[in-house]
Design a protein around this motif. Structure first.
Motif, PDB file in Angstrom:
ATOM      1  N   THR A   1     -14.252   3.874   0.512  1.00 54.03           N
ATOM      2  CA  THR A   1     -12.820   4.195   0.561  1.00 54.03           C
ATOM      3  C   THR A   1     -12.601   5.612   0.041  1.00 54.03           C
TER       4      THR A   1
ATOM      5  N   ILE B   1      -6.248  13.335  -6.877  1.00 56.54           N
ATOM      6  CA  ILE B   1      -5.975  13.809  -5.513  1.00 56.54           C
ATOM      7  C   ILE B   1      -6.282  15.308  -5.394  1.00 56.54           C
ATOM      8  N   PRO B   2      -6.984  15.726  -4.353  1.00 59.93           N
ATOM      9  CA  PRO B   2      -7.364  17.146  -4.260  1.00 59.93           C
ATOM     10  C   PRO B   2      -6.246  18.103  -3.848  1.00 59.93           C
ATOM     11  N   THR B   3      -5.221  17.610  -3.121  1.00 61.18           N
ATOM     12  CA  THR B   3      -4.126  18.512  -2.724  1.00 61.18           C
ATOM     13  C   THR B   3      -3.151  18.617  -3.888  1.00 61.18           C
TER      14      THR B   3
ATOM     15  N   ARG C   1       0.823  -1.216   0.000  1.00 62.73           N
ATOM     16  CA  ARG C   1       0.000   0.000   0.000  1.00 62.73           C
ATOM     17  C   ARG C   1       0.858   1.268   0.000  1.00 62.73           C
TER      18      ARG C   1
ATOM     19  N   VAL D   1      -5.702  -1.131  -1.337  1.00 63.83           N
ATOM     20  CA  VAL D   1      -6.820  -0.857  -0.417  1.00 63.83           C
ATOM     21  C   VAL D   1      -8.081  -1.557  -0.929  1.00 63.83           C
TER      22      VAL D   1
ATOM     23  N   ALA E   1      -6.505   9.732   4.142  1.00 65.91           N
ATOM     24  CA  ALA E   1      -6.353   8.361   3.647  1.00 65.91           C
ATOM     25  C   ALA E   1      -5.319   7.562   4.445  1.00 65.91           C
TER      26      ALA E   1
ATOM     27  N   SER F   1     -10.293  12.201   8.330  1.00 66.66           N
ATOM     28  CA  SER F   1     -10.763  11.867   6.969  1.00 66.66           C
ATOM     29  C   SER F   1      -9.596  11.490   6.048  1.00 66.66           C
TER      30      SER F   1
ATOM     31  N   ALA G   1     -11.838   8.850  -1.793  1.00 64.25           N
ATOM     32  CA  ALA G   1     -11.611   9.269  -3.199  1.00 64.25           C
ATOM     33  C   ALA G   1     -12.211   8.355  -4.268  1.00 64.25           C
TER      34      ALA G   1
ATOM     35  N   ASP H   1       0.712  13.169  -2.677  1.00 60.08           N
ATOM     36  CA  ASP H   1       0.919  12.346  -3.868  1.00 60.08           C
ATOM     37  C   ASP H   1       0.377  13.091  -5.081  1.00 60.08           C
TER      38      ASP H   1
ATOM     39  N   LYS I   1     -10.923   9.537  -8.003  1.00 61.16           N
ATOM     40  CA  LYS I   1     -10.791  10.908  -8.510  1.00 61.16           C
ATOM     41  C   LYS I   1      -9.330  11.370  -8.336  1.00 61.16           C
TER      42      LYS I   1
ATOM     43  N   ARG J   1      -1.527   2.762  -5.311  1.00 58.98           N
ATOM     44  CA  ARG J   1      -1.624   2.388  -3.893  1.00 58.98           C
ATOM     45  C   ARG J   1      -3.062   2.008  -3.533  1.00 58.98           C
ATOM     46  N   ALA J   2      -4.004   2.683  -4.158  1.00 58.29           N
ATOM     47  CA  ALA J   2      -5.418   2.424  -3.857  1.00 58.29           C
ATOM     48  C   ALA J   2      -5.844   1.016  -4.285  1.00 58.29           C
TER      49      ALA J   2
ATOM     50  N   THR K   1      -6.541   4.327   5.634  1.00 60.77           N
ATOM     51  CA  THR K   1      -6.565   3.117   4.804  1.00 60.77           C
ATOM     52  C   THR K   1      -5.465   2.135   5.208  1.00 60.77           C
TER      53      THR K   1
ATOM     54  N   LYS L   1     -15.120   7.085  -6.590  1.00 57.49           N
ATOM     55  CA  LYS L   1     -16.311   7.770  -7.115  1.00 57.49           C
ATOM     56  C   LYS L   1     -17.216   6.875  -7.941  1.00 57.49           C
TER      57      LYS L   1
HETATM   58  C1  LIG Z   1      -4.350   5.399  -0.902  1.00 55.44           C
HETATM   59  C2  LIG Z   1      -4.837   6.815  -0.939  1.00 55.44           C
HETATM   60  C3  LIG Z   1      -3.917   7.856  -0.830  1.00 55.44           C
HETATM   61  C4  LIG Z   1      -4.329   9.193  -0.881  1.00 55.44           C
HETATM   62  N1  LIG Z   1      -3.394  10.174  -0.791  1.00 55.44           N
HETATM   63  C5  LIG Z   1      -3.782  11.473  -0.852  1.00 55.44           C
HETATM   64  C6  LIG Z   1      -2.812  12.522  -0.786  1.00 55.44           C
HETATM   65  O1  LIG Z   1      -1.603  12.308  -0.684  1.00 55.44           O
HETATM   66  N2  LIG Z   1      -3.270  13.807  -0.846  1.00 55.44           N
HETATM   67  C7  LIG Z   1      -4.589  14.115  -0.988  1.00 55.44           C
HETATM   68  O2  LIG Z   1      -4.955  15.281  -1.062  1.00 55.44           O
HETATM   69  N3  LIG Z   1      -5.530  13.134  -1.064  1.00 55.44           N
HETATM   70  C8  LIG Z   1      -5.156  11.822  -1.003  1.00 55.44           C
HETATM   71  N4  LIG Z   1      -6.110  10.830  -1.094  1.00 55.44           N
HETATM   72  C9  LIG Z   1      -7.499  11.196  -1.347  1.00 55.44           C
HETATM   73  C10 LIG Z   1      -8.226  11.814  -0.169  1.00 55.44           C
HETATM   74  O3  LIG Z   1      -8.093  11.032   0.986  1.00 55.44           O
HETATM   75  C11 LIG Z   1      -9.712  11.973  -0.521  1.00 55.44           C
HETATM   76  O4  LIG Z   1      -9.835  12.647  -1.725  1.00 55.44           O
HETATM   77  C12 LIG Z   1     -10.461  12.762   0.549  1.00 55.44           C
HETATM   78  O5  LIG Z   1     -10.414  12.055   1.760  1.00 55.44           O
HETATM   79  C13 LIG Z   1     -11.921  13.033   0.157  1.00 55.44           C
HETATM   80  O6  LIG Z   1     -12.590  11.823   0.071  1.00 55.44           O
HETATM   81  P1  LIG Z   1     -13.915  11.623  -0.797  1.00 55.44           P
HETATM   82  O7  LIG Z   1     -13.601  12.039  -2.183  1.00 55.44           O
HETATM   83  O8  LIG Z   1     -14.186  10.158  -0.689  1.00 55.44           O
HETATM   84  O9  LIG Z   1     -14.971  12.473  -0.259  1.00 55.44           O
HETATM   85  C14 LIG Z   1      -5.716   9.498  -1.051  1.00 55.44           C
HETATM   86  C15 LIG Z   1      -6.637   8.434  -1.128  1.00 55.44           C
HETATM   87  C16 LIG Z   1      -6.207   7.113  -1.092  1.00 55.44           C
HETATM   88  C17 LIG Z   1      -7.212   5.997  -1.212  1.00 55.44           C
END
Ligand SMILES: Cc1cc2nc3c(=O)[nH]c(=O)nc-3n(C[C@H](O)[C@H](O)[C@H](O)COP(=O)(O)O)c2cc1C
Length: 394
Positions: A262, A323-325, A40, A359, A135, A133, A264, A349, A321, A355-356, A138, A266
């Motif tokens: 899980t 990654i939002p950051t 992971r 999960v 990840a 919230s 992100a 990331d 989706k 990685r997902a 996970t 969708k």
């Molecule tokens: C394995 C994994 C790694 C993630 N790493 C990041 C990350 O580094 N930066 C980030 O902004 N979001 C990351 N996310 C996504 C956010 O956790 C996710 O978009 C946020 O919690 C909103 O969740 P939602 O879209 O389900 O509402 C990651 C998700 C997963 C499954």
């Protein structure tokens, strides 16, 4: 029935998990869980710290001499971030005392739970939303679900996944995916993850892997991010797990919930999924043949009909989706002043899809284990093995 809960914050001292309902006598080692935890952590598209420290979950209940006892299993995992920055996180995340001069986070990040979480729980600081919230959770999900995964493995049921699309790069058709992936999991789906793990983006096709890497590199330079689609395969399942008789007993619905819960994720497809809406019926349904038993020539249903396993490999896809950051900011507004401004960048990331996959492989395991336990039952592995292996189904 197997249930699990996770607890812990991203920058708290540790993550904790409780897994309940695992039968007695399952052989399990921390090393088995660690291999999936480490998977992971790996994948192209990670930001910053490429040299990571391995996650490790340790048992503190429910396992004795490497065998489950039937009692709730407690798993704990130290958060390295907390350990490493001892001047900061123990103060920011302190369970007791006053806030003092600990800074509030007031800029909600679009695409995260930040703004709605704050409104829902009526916080004046986004920190608690970010922490839970994230990840990072996970990691504990993978740990808890790996126990159910081992239960399935010991009954000959294997799970494996691979990436089929990152951004605009992916396979052209269902048939192209089938001709690449099906021979790999013919002898068990664990071969699928072993093979796809050889690619940094977890894609079986070397040319596509290269293109996916390039796509990630380009988007990294542009300061944006990428999502994509993965496919998870389960082999060795008997027919008749799940049921058509009631909505909440339908296995496809239960699997979809596990994936969609899980961070992100969708969308979910089973078998042909959305593609089946573009085809005529004869190019969708799997005809039945008989030759000393019922068979299917194709598996476009993805191993589930009427909410039940058909006995063919289960094929599930999930879409993640981007990654939002992101380095290039998005617009947001301060929760105290209302002043519109740009998001601040933190290490993140660019594409977490490889990685997902791990999960997703993990979260479906308790669902399948429960469906199996519902049909065959038993409190110990010996009892389940007797009932399952001696039935015609295995
Ligand atoms: C394995 C994994 C790694 C993630 N790493 C990041 C990350 O580094 N930066 C980030 O902004 N979001 C990351 N996310 C996504 C956010 O956790 C996710 O978009 C946020 O919690 C909103 O969740 P939602 O879209 O389900 O509402 C990651 C998700 C997963 C499954």
């Amino acid at each position: 029935m197997i249930r699990y809960f996770t607890a812990g914050e991203s920058h708290g001292p540790q993550l904790t998990g409780i897994v309940e309902g695992i039968p007695a006598g399952l052989s399990i080692h921390e090393g088995y869980i660690e291999q999936h935890l480490v998977r992971r952590q790996q994948g192209y598209g990670r930001g910053g710290r490429m040299a990571f420290e391995k996650d490790h979950a340790f048992f503190s209940s429910g396992v004795r001499f490497s065998k489950t006892t039937g009692a709730p299993i407690t798993l704990s995992m130290i958060n390295r971030a907390y350990e490493k920055d001892k001047d900061n996180w123990p103060v920011v995340m302190a369970a007791e005392g006053e806030r003092g001069d600990v800074e509030k986070i007031t800029l909600p990040r679009p695409g995260h739970a930040d703004l709605v979480g704050l409104q829902k729980y009526r916080f004046d600081d986004i920190r608690p939303v970010i922490e839970r919230s994230s990840a990072r959770e996970t990691a504990m999900r993978v740990a808890c679900c790996s126990v159910a995964r081992k239960f399935l493995l010991d009954l000959g049921i294997e799970i494996g996944g691979h990436v089929i699309q990152i951004g605009s790069v992916g396979y052209e058709s269902w048939e192209q995916i089938r001709s690449t992936a099906d021979p790999v999991y013919e002898k068990g789906a664990e071969n699928l993850y072993r093979e796809s793990d050889l690619s940094e983006v977890r894609c079986l096709d070397p040319n596509l892997s290269e293109k996916m890497r390039d796509e990630i590199m380009v988007k990294r330079k542009e300061g944006t991010s990428l999502g994509g689609v993965y496919e998870i395969i389960v082999t060795g399942l008997p027919p008749g797990l799940g049921s058509y008789v009631q909505w909440d007993r339908k296995l496809d619905g239960q699997l979809a919930q596990a994936i969609l819960s899980t961070q992100a994720m969708k969308g979910v497809e089973i078998g042909l999924g959305f593609e089946s809406g573009r085809r005529h019926g004869h190019a969708v349904h799997d005809e039945i043949t008989y030759n000393a038993g019922f068979r299917r020539r194709t598996n476009r249903a993805g191993g589930i009909e009427g909410g039940m396993t058909t006995g063919m490999p289960v094929i599930i896809r999930g879409v993640m989706k981007p990654i939002p950051t992101m380095l290039k900011p998005l617009q947001t507004a301060d929760i105290e002043s209302g002043i519109e401004q740009e998001t601040r960048y933190e290490r993140s990331d660019v594409c977490a899809l490889p990685r997902a996959v791990v999960v997703a492989e993990s979260v479906i395991a308790p669902v399948l284990a429960n469906a199996l336990l519902e049909k065959f039952g038993g409190d110990s592995m010996n009892e389940i093995r007797e009932r399952y292996l001696e039935s015609d189904e295995s």
